[in-house]
Design a protein around this motif. Sequence first.
Motif, mmCIF file in Angstrom:
data_model
loop_
_atom_site.group_PDB
_atom_site.id
_atom_site.type_symbol
_atom_site.label_atom_id
_atom_site.label_comp_id
_atom_site.label_asym_id
_atom_site.label_seq_id
_atom_site.Cartn_x
_atom_site.Cartn_y
_atom_site.Cartn_z
ATOM 1 N N TYR A 37 0.835 -1.203 0.000
ATOM 2 C CA TYR A 37 0.000 0.000 0.000
ATOM 3 C C TYR A 37 0.875 1.260 0.000
ATOM 4 C CZ TYR A 37 -2.881 3.655 2.196
ATOM 5 O OH TYR A 37 -3.496 4.844 2.508
ATOM 6 N N GLN A 38 1.915 1.268 0.831
ATOM 7 C CA GLN A 38 2.810 2.432 0.898
ATOM 8 C C GLN A 38 3.583 2.617 -0.404
ATOM 9 O OE1 GLN A 38 4.911 1.301 4.475
ATOM 10 N NE2 GLN A 38 3.557 2.517 5.788
ATOM 11 N N LEU A 41 1.288 4.327 -2.827
ATOM 12 C CA LEU A 41 1.190 5.762 -2.532
ATOM 13 C C LEU A 41 2.443 6.496 -3.004
ATOM 14 C CD1 LEU A 41 -0.297 5.890 1.080
ATOM 15 C CD2 LEU A 41 -1.515 6.058 -1.092
ATOM 16 N N LEU A 70 -6.834 -1.611 3.162
ATOM 17 C CA LEU A 70 -6.125 -0.374 3.489
ATOM 18 C C LEU A 70 -6.569 0.775 2.587
ATOM 19 C CD1 LEU A 70 -2.597 -1.907 4.099
ATOM 20 C CD2 LEU A 70 -4.022 -0.772 5.812
ATOM 21 N N LEU A 71 -6.783 0.498 1.321
ATOM 22 C CA LEU A 71 -7.311 1.530 0.425
ATOM 23 C C LEU A 71 -8.692 1.976 0.889
ATOM 24 C CD1 LEU A 71 -6.177 -0.017 -2.975
ATOM 25 C CD2 LEU A 71 -5.392 2.178 -2.061
ATOM 26 N N GLU A 72 -9.547 1.010 1.191
ATOM 27 C CA GLU A 72 -10.917 1.312 1.631
ATOM 28 C C GLU A 72 -10.921 2.162 2.898
ATOM 29 O OE1 GLU A 72 -15.067 1.297 2.110
ATOM 30 O OE2 GLU A 72 -13.901 0.683 0.361
ATOM 31 N N THR A 73 -10.101 1.795 3.868
ATOM 32 C CA THR A 73 -10.120 2.490 5.159
ATOM 33 C C THR A 73 -9.407 3.836 5.117
ATOM 34 O OG1 THR A 73 -8.176 1.202 5.846
ATOM 35 C CG2 THR A 73 -10.338 0.380 6.529
ATOM 36 N N HIS A 74 -8.719 4.113 3.997
ATOM 37 C CA HIS A 74 -8.078 5.421 3.833
ATOM 38 C C HIS A 74 -8.768 6.272 2.775
ATOM 39 C CE1 HIS A 74 -4.971 3.300 6.100
ATOM 40 N NE2 HIS A 74 -4.487 4.489 6.421
ATOM 41 N N GLY A 75 -9.997 5.905 2.452
ATOM 42 C CA GLY A 75 -10.825 6.771 1.637
ATOM 43 C C GLY A 75 -10.717 6.606 0.137
ATOM 44 N N TYR A 76 -10.024 5.553 -0.310
ATOM 45 C CA TYR A 76 -9.916 5.315 -1.749
ATOM 46 C C TYR A 76 -11.048 4.406 -2.224
ATOM 47 C CZ TYR A 76 -5.207 7.217 -1.303
ATOM 48 O OH TYR A 76 -4.134 8.034 -1.046
ATOM 49 N N TYR A 103 -15.854 -4.885 5.851
ATOM 50 C CA TYR A 103 -15.767 -3.501 5.364
ATOM 51 C C TYR A 103 -16.630 -3.260 4.121
ATOM 52 C CZ TYR A 103 -12.088 -2.376 8.682
ATOM 53 O OH TYR A 103 -11.382 -2.133 9.834
#
Length: 215
Positions: A37-38, A41, A70-76, A103
């Motif tokens: 994920y990082q 980004l 991780l994408l979902e929980t960070h607004g993507y 989720y």
Amino acid sequence: MTQSITVEQSRELDDKTINKIGIPSMVLMERAGLKIYQDMLDNKELNLDNVLILAGTGNNGGDGLVVARLLETHGYKVSILTVGNPDHASEDHKKQARICDYYQIPKVFMNANFDKYTTLVDALFGSGLSRNVGGDFATVIDNANGSAPKIHAIDIPSGLNGDTGEVMGTAIKAASTSTIAYPKVGMLKDEAKPYTGKIYVDDIGIYRGNTFENA
């Protein structure tokens, strides 16, 4: 010089880390997903406005499901296409799939139009692929390669031989790849470059010795 390992060495290191050292496989999967994920980004060439995860049913697909969460929980905006029989999924994959269900991450199917997405994540196969790609997997790989969005591969572009760098029937042509622990020797061969794109090497706590040495 970058250290690299064979597919068999990768398998042995996974086994040592999980069964001898005692780090649970789910912990390693969580670490891998966060690193991937990082990396995504960090890669400004990737447009993360609308991401589709192409997930196989093994642990490589499980890594992809962590990335989806991780994408979902960070607004993507993110969706998941699972390829393969979910009844035959690895135990860690099943756990991650249940978390994604919690989720309520959207699922799509084989008839999805890949051109509507801005980035595809290749989580179909890991480095242990031992035969040519066929069936639905080949269809998805060819559709992904023929679509507009750039592709980020997990561990190794699916369909690429981890030891030789040869294409096994068909293979993902990734713009970038997050490889776990060490690059596989086949990824560093000249013929593999059009498939791997930019390579990120992710330290998740799997080492040949007792310390991080991949420099």
